[in-house]
Scaffold this active site. Structure first.
Site, PDB file in Angstrom:
ATOM      1  N   HIS A 217       8.498 -15.191  11.129  1.00  0.00           N
ATOM      2  CA  HIS A 217       7.971 -14.379  10.019  1.00  0.00           C
ATOM      3  C   HIS A 217       7.436 -15.262   8.890  1.00  0.00           C
ATOM      4  CE1 HIS A 217      11.408 -15.190   7.348  1.00  0.00           C
ATOM      5  NE2 HIS A 217      12.211 -15.008   8.379  1.00  0.00           N
ATOM      6  N   SER A 291       1.640 -15.915   8.315  1.00  0.00           N
ATOM      7  CA  SER A 291       1.601 -16.523   6.984  1.00  0.00           C
ATOM      8  C   SER A 291       2.296 -17.883   6.972  1.00  0.00           C
ATOM      9  CB  SER A 291       2.227 -15.553   5.978  1.00  0.00           C
ATOM     10  OG  SER A 291       2.039 -15.978   4.651  1.00  0.00           O
ATOM     11  N   ASP A 456      -7.454  -9.529   2.598  1.00  0.00           N
ATOM     12  CA  ASP A 456      -6.276 -10.312   2.197  1.00  0.00           C
ATOM     13  C   ASP A 456      -6.578 -11.042   0.895  1.00  0.00           C
ATOM     14  OD1 ASP A 456      -4.119 -12.073   1.943  1.00  0.00           O
ATOM     15  OD2 ASP A 456      -3.928 -12.319   4.108  1.00  0.00           O
ATOM     16  N   HIS A 484      -2.857  -8.720   3.901  1.00  0.00           N
ATOM     17  CA  HIS A 484      -1.839  -9.649   4.386  1.00  0.00           C
ATOM     18  C   HIS A 484      -0.738  -8.947   5.181  1.00  0.00           C
ATOM     19  CE1 HIS A 484      -0.463 -13.776   4.206  1.00  0.00           C
ATOM     20  NE2 HIS A 484       0.752 -13.388   3.904  1.00  0.00           N
TER      21      HIS A 484
END
Length: 516
Positions: A217, A291, A456, A484
């Site tokens: 993540h 990310s 984003d 995002h």
């Protein structure tokens, strides 16, 4: 680089620029309005962030007093004043030149000439000039060295020097951190040395060899970002073939949150190795990362080039290139940090990720989290420590399961973990990205796929296009009207299908290679 999108971003920008230059009155008024709003944004931002500079200094004193009153010890921070003449100082030495290979940062303690290797520690932790000092700073090349308080050097020295992460000396959480069962379940001795890993094993005997997939993540998130979105959306065939691992990174979700950790890239990667690769004996695996997790995924790929079967990056953290104009058919190069910023790449990245502007809101939030140690601690105290209350309120007023799981994803961390991870990985990876992408382009044979949302505002789409240009075989997909988060949330089935296609192509390519 293969770009799957309705139109190239840069081609659209060029067309817009040509339209603006056509001379029509409406376009001129729009340009003037945008310029006026930009000026207002600059003025308001200067006032707001100048106030935050002062507020952070006040909060520094407040937290020192409260920490001592509650926990009977002074807590060190990174905003100590610079050392005075004659005091034991820490000297930061940047690379000698822009062409020099990125080497370790060295801190030298003046009296004893002892040296500490700080290659994993970003100087943005302890060098964050106020907005006023930035505005009055004379332009020119980066200074060859800077002096840092001995208290900061001592703080870093106390935390550094471990070959691998270890259980913290004090399992009790800080008074300003949450101590609920979700956030603090790691304190049990059996779990303090491993990350929390959600494992979804194949549900049925599919008759084919099982493949492993590791999901990583992003910043201030957790494994539920994957388990509540993509995992349920996979087809039954995929659920029967792939063993999926979704980790909570060190300091986030249900994973350990040691107070004595610097949360460096090395520590994060080693914990993933220990908790997933070694514990479950993964020999080959696919990697999916979002990310900030993309930096960790690249580090894993560089360390295990023969084990990675496919590499999928969503909204990857990259050095943002400056605005450019392309003609049809041109491919942009991967832009390095500007020459004048070569000695301070981490500072350059921090200013791009957190520009100290009140608009857009996501830039305002990133700026508060990145520039202000004690303001960001106050935000964590307000939000993260009371995430159970926020969860109940959201359940009461929205009855929206999607939003409540995102509360656990975004609010179950400590300030210490978020602060150090933000600086040591997002900012500190500035000198590593070039070499990582070169290894992926030249040494990895696996498929590389990169996804980004056109809307984003945190990490612009140019970051993904620059990564794709650095790795020419990468497949780049830009989703219209996605940002995002909504690059996944809201189109889970579509993205799950994309992943299955990537893994299927990787298996077919591997089988063809074995046949040769």
């Amino acid at each position: 680089m293969h770009i799957a999108t309705t139109a190239c971003v840069w081609q659209q920008e060029k067309a817009a620029a040509m339209g603006a230059g056509a001379g029509d009155v409406a376009a001129s008024w729009r340009v003037a309005a945008v310029a006026l709003l930009g000026a207002v944004n600059c003025v308001v931002s200067f006032v707001v962030f100048s106030f935050l500079d002062l507020l952070d200094m006040v909060l520094c004193v407040v937290y020192k007093v409260v920490d001592y009153a509650v926990e009977a010890e002074w807590k060190a921070c990174y905003c100590s004043a610079a050392a005075r003449d004659g005091a034991a100082a820490a000297i930061f030495v940047p690379p000698a030149s822009a062409s020099a290979a990125p080497g370790p940062k060295v801190v030298r303690l003046s009296p004893s000439s002892a040296k500490m290797q700080l290659e994993d520690v970003s100087d943005t932790l302890y060098v964050r000039p106020s907005l006023l000092s930035d505005a009055t700073k004379k332009s020119g090349p980066a200074a060859p060295s800077l002096t840092v308080s001995p208290a900061i050097a001592e703080l870093i020295r106390d935390k550094i020097g471990r070959a691998a992460p270890r259980p913290p000396r004090h399992a009790a959480p800080c008074w300003s951190d949450c101590d609920c069962k979700v956030c603090h379940s790691w304190s049990a001795s059996s779990r303090s040395s491993h990350l929390y890993v959600h494992v979804q094993s194949p549900t049925t005997a599919s008759g084919v060899e099982t493949e492993d997939v590791v999901f990583v993540h992003g910043f201030i998130s957790s494994s539920v970002f994957w388990t509540e979105t993509v995992f349920p959306a996979f087809s039954e065939a995929a659920k029967g073939r792939y063993r999926m691992f979704a980790v909570d990174l060190l300091g986030f979700g249900r994973s350990p949150k040691p107070a004595d950790s610097l949360y460096t890239l090395r520590e994060h990667v080693e914990m993933i190795e220990r908790s997933v690769l070694q514990r479950y004996r993964l020999r080959k695996f696919h990697v999916v990362a979002h990310s900030l997790g993309s930096v960790l995924a690249l580090a894993l790929a560089v360390k295990y080039p023969d084990a990675v079967q496919s590499l999928t990056l969503l909204a990857p953290v990259s050095r943002r290139p400056p605005p450019i104009t392309l003609t049809a058919g041109e491919v942009t190069p991967y832009f390095p940090v500007p020459e004048e910023e070569a000695g301070a790449a981490t500072q350059y990245v921090m200013r791009r990720v957190a520009p100290r502007r009140v608009w857009p809101p996501i830039a305002f939030g990133a700026s508060m989290a990145c520039w202000y140690e004690h303001v960001s601690r106050t935000i964590c105290l307000t939000i993260c420590r009371h995430h159970r209350t926020w969860d109940r309120l959201f359940r009461l007023f929205t009855r929206n399961r999607m939003r409540t799981f995102l509360i656990e994803a975004f609010m179950c961390h400590t300030h210490n973990a978020a602060w150090h991870t933000l600086h040591n990985i997002i900012c500190g990876s500035a000198g590593k990205m070039d070499s990582y992408l070169d290894v992926v382009a030249g040494q990895l044979a696996c498929e590389v796929a990169v996804f980004h949302g056109r809307d984003d505002e945190l990490l612009p789409v140019e970051c993904t296009l620059a990564v794709g240009a650095r790795v020419p075989r990468a497949r780049v997909t830009v989703y219209d009207h996605k940002d995002h988060i909504t690059i996944i949330v809201g189109q889970e089935k579509l993205f799950a299908t994309e992943l299955e296609d990537i893994w299927r192509r990787s298996a077919a390519a591997a089988a063809a290679g074995d046949g040769e």
